[in-house]
Design a protein around this motif. Sequence first.
Motif, mmCIF file in Angstrom:
data_model
loop_
_atom_site.group_PDB
_atom_site.id
_atom_site.type_symbol
_atom_site.label_atom_id
_atom_site.label_comp_id
_atom_site.label_asym_id
_atom_site.label_seq_id
_atom_site.Cartn_x
_atom_site.Cartn_y
_atom_site.Cartn_z
ATOM 1 N N SER A 152 0.826 -1.202 0.000
ATOM 2 C CA SER A 152 0.000 0.000 0.000
ATOM 3 C C SER A 152 0.863 1.257 0.000
ATOM 4 O O SER A 152 0.614 2.204 -0.748
ATOM 5 N N ILE A 153 1.899 1.269 0.837
ATOM 6 C CA ILE A 153 2.790 2.424 0.945
ATOM 7 C C ILE A 153 3.597 2.609 -0.340
ATOM 8 O O ILE A 153 3.712 3.735 -0.868
ATOM 9 N N ILE A 166 2.619 3.998 8.007
ATOM 10 C CA ILE A 166 3.974 3.696 8.490
ATOM 11 C C ILE A 166 3.961 3.471 10.002
ATOM 12 O O ILE A 166 4.636 2.571 10.519
ATOM 13 N N ASN A 167 3.173 4.260 10.691
ATOM 14 C CA ASN A 167 3.057 4.110 12.144
ATOM 15 C C ASN A 167 2.510 2.721 12.502
ATOM 16 O O ASN A 167 3.025 2.035 13.401
ATOM 17 N N LEU A 171 3.599 -3.204 13.920
ATOM 18 C CA LEU A 171 3.495 -4.605 13.515
ATOM 19 C C LEU A 171 4.867 -5.269 13.449
ATOM 20 O O LEU A 171 5.031 -6.421 13.877
ATOM 21 N N VAL A 172 5.848 -4.557 12.920
ATOM 22 C CA VAL A 172 7.192 -5.121 12.775
ATOM 23 C C VAL A 172 7.795 -5.464 14.133
ATOM 24 O O VAL A 172 8.451 -6.499 14.300
ATOM 25 N N ILE A 173 7.571 -4.603 15.116
ATOM 26 C CA ILE A 173 8.141 -4.864 16.443
ATOM 27 C C ILE A 173 7.256 -5.801 17.275
ATOM 28 O O ILE A 173 7.556 -6.101 18.431
ATOM 29 N N SER A 183 -5.316 -0.952 17.569
ATOM 30 C CA SER A 183 -5.881 0.238 18.181
ATOM 31 C C SER A 183 -5.868 1.416 17.214
ATOM 32 O O SER A 183 -6.827 2.170 17.103
ATOM 33 N N LEU A 184 -4.759 1.573 16.477
ATOM 34 C CA LEU A 184 -4.643 2.674 15.514
ATOM 35 C C LEU A 184 -5.670 2.530 14.399
ATOM 36 O O LEU A 184 -6.281 3.512 13.974
ATOM 37 N N ILE A 185 -5.845 1.318 13.915
ATOM 38 C CA ILE A 185 -6.825 1.099 12.852
ATOM 39 C C ILE A 185 -8.228 1.346 13.348
ATOM 40 O O ILE A 185 -9.045 1.987 12.672
ATOM 41 N N ASN A 186 -8.557 0.882 14.544
ATOM 42 C CA ASN A 186 -9.885 1.090 15.080
ATOM 43 C C ASN A 186 -10.185 2.561 15.353
ATOM 44 O O ASN A 186 -11.305 3.022 15.189
#
Length: 309
Positions: free
Chosen positions: A272-273, A286-287, A292-294, A302-305
Motif C-alpha cells: 500500500s505504501i 507507516i506508524n 506490527l514489525v516490532i 488500536s490505531l486502525i480502530n
Amino acid sequence: MPFFSIIIPTYNRAFFLSKAIESVINQTVQDWELIIVDDGSTDNTKNIVEIYSANDNRIKYIFQQNLERSAARNNGIRNANGEFICFLDSDDYYSKERLEGLYDFINNSTEKIALFYTGICFKKNEVITPRHELKNTFKNNLDFITQAIIGTPQTCIHKSILKKYLFNYDFKIGEDMELWLRIANEYPIVYIDKQFTIIASDHDDRSVDEKRFNSGAEQLKMLLFAFSPQHPGAKVSNSIQNKILSNAYFSIARHYLYNSSRWKSIRFLLRSIIQCPEHPQTKYKINILVHLVIGNTKKALSLINQSKN
C-alpha cells in the motif's frame, strides 16, 4: 412501453421488500414497470411480491438461482421494456417524487442517451441526512467515476446503453464502478443537482464485516481488471490509479490484521505504501507498520480502530 423500468435485485430480504415496493407504487409519476429479481431467496420473498403483483400487473417477479446481484440486475435489464432503467436495492426506498424529478429533468435535457444520477440520503435512527456529492472538477469523466461514489440505485440510464453494457458478474465489490467506467468512455454522465430522492436505511447487514470478508481482495480483483490495457479504465490518471490501488492493499492489510495474520498484514501494508507514497495516509500507515514489525499488534489494531471511529 413505460418510461421507467425499475429493477430490484433481492436475496432473503423479505422483511425490507414491502417498503421498497410501496415506495415505487406511491410515486407521483406512474409511468413505470417494476421488475423484482429474486436471486434464489429461501424466505417468503415470492409471497410478498405476489401480494402486490396480484393487484398491479406492472409488477413482475423473476426467480433465478443464486448468482449474486450483478447477474440479478442483468436479468432485470434483459426483461425491461422501459425507455429508462432505474435500480433500487431491496433495503432502500424512493421518496415519492423520485421518478417525477427524473422525468422532468430528462425531458428538459438536451442529452437523452446518458447515465443520469442523483444524490442519496442515509437514514439512521429516523434521521435522514443527504450525502455530500463530489463535484466533477476532474480532467475527464473516467477520473471522476473512480473518485465519486455513484451507487447503482442513484442512477437512471437509457435502455440502449444497458442493452449494450451489462454488469460484470465476476466482481462482488466495485461492479458498479467498473460498469460506469465502460459507459463513461462513450456516453455522458449527468448529475441531477438537488435531488436526494434515494433513501438508504442503515442496518447491521449493510456494512461489510472486514474480519469475515476480504473486501479489499475483491476490490483489487476488479481494479486490476479495470486498469488493464484492454479496458477503458486504463485511461484513468496514473496518480488516481495508484491511490485507489493503495487503498485496496490497505483494506487487505486490515483484513489480515483482524484475523491475526501479522506477516500478511505487514506485506500488504508495504504494498500500500509503495504503491502510492504520496498518499495522505502514508504516515499513518507507516506508524501501524512499525508497531506490527516490532510485534505490537495490539497497538496496530488500536490505531486502525481509531481511524474508523
